[in-house]
Design an enzyme around this catalytic site. Structure first.
Site, PDB file in Angstrom:
ATOM      1  N   SER A 121       0.808  -1.213   0.000  1.00  0.00           N
ATOM      2  CA  SER A 121       0.000   0.000   0.000  1.00  0.00           C
ATOM      3  C   SER A 121       0.844   1.269   0.000  1.00  0.00           C
ATOM      4  O   SER A 121       1.607   1.505  -0.929  1.00  0.00           O
ATOM      5  CB  SER A 121      -0.972  -0.066   1.184  1.00  0.00           C
TER       6      SER A 121
ATOM      7  N   ASP B 178      11.276   5.299  -9.078  1.00  0.00           N
ATOM      8  CA  ASP B 178      11.022   5.877 -10.401  1.00  0.00           C
ATOM      9  C   ASP B 178      11.711   7.220 -10.600  1.00  0.00           C
ATOM     10  O   ASP B 178      12.032   7.593 -11.727  1.00  0.00           O
ATOM     11  CB  ASP B 178       9.522   6.034 -10.654  1.00  0.00           C
TER      12      ASP B 178
ATOM     13  N   LYS C 126      -0.443  -4.012  -3.592  1.00  0.00           N
ATOM     14  CA  LYS C 126      -1.755  -3.434  -3.259  1.00  0.00           C
ATOM     15  C   LYS C 126      -1.796  -2.003  -3.785  1.00  0.00           C
ATOM     16  O   LYS C 126      -1.369  -1.067  -3.132  1.00  0.00           O
ATOM     17  CB  LYS C 126      -2.001  -3.440  -1.757  1.00  0.00           C
TER      18      LYS C 126
END
Length: 189
Positions: free
Chosen positions: A77, A88, A102
């Site tokens: 999560s 990223d 999730k």
């Protein structure tokens, strides 16, 4: 407070251990990401009606020193939102095993009997647009514990983040490489 204190002590780098972190609030993961990022996207969400929202970092990072993130299959999560944002944006190297996967933003509503219900209100994607649902975030350096190593660590949690923790030791090795690169960059600047 911990980042600021360590930064004042001139540490060389940081290991952020998110192993076993089941996540929490979306806003908390955004606030924590902003402690490490000065620019770039943190997360991309799409709600049930298809409305997209891109959340960007503000120049609020507390440090630019090298960072490594430790994750495992129980990192889920909002800990995945944070990991995806750091990975990223090339802010941190991710070490460990694939995360839980999730990719849902949920809102919890309290019921009259004291219980609650979680309602999915959006799905999130990493800054590069990766959907991690059911597959998780793939680490930059995968290091899986053997059953014996897991048993040793989990039978004595004080062994985590020590020389007895193979994932942590890989994080330290990766961090040392990043520190050398960081120091070379800043000596030439």
């Amino acid at each position: 407070a911990a980042i600021t204190k360590l930064e004042s002590q001139n540490v060389d780098g940081f290991v952020l251990d998110l192993r076993g972190n089941p996540g929490g609030l979306l806003n908390a993961s955004i606030e924590i990401a902003e402690m490490w990022l000065n620019r770039g996207f943190i997360v991309h969400t799409v709600d049930r009606q298809g409305k997209a929202d891109d959340i960007r970092a503000h120049p609020t990072a507390l440090t630019q020193r090298p960072l490594v993130v430790l994750v495992d299959g129980d990192s889920a999560s909002s800990s995945e939102i944070l990991t995806g944002a750091l990975q990223d944006n090339h802010r941190a190297k991710v070490i460990g095993t694939s995360t839980f996967g999730k990719a849902l933003v949920q809102s919890v509503h309290k019921l009259s009997d004291g219980s609650g219900v979680a309602i999915t209100v959006a799905q999130y994607f990493t800054p590069k647009g990766t959907d991690i649902s059911h597959k998780g975030i793939t680490p930059d350096v995968a290091i899986t514990l053997t059953p014996e190593q897991s048993k040793t660590l989990y039978s004595d949690p004080s062994r985590f983040a020590t020389f007895n923790d193979p994932q942590y030791m890989q994080a330290v090795r990766s961090l040392q490489q990043s520190i050398h690169s960081y120091q070379r960059q800043h000596q030439n600047a």
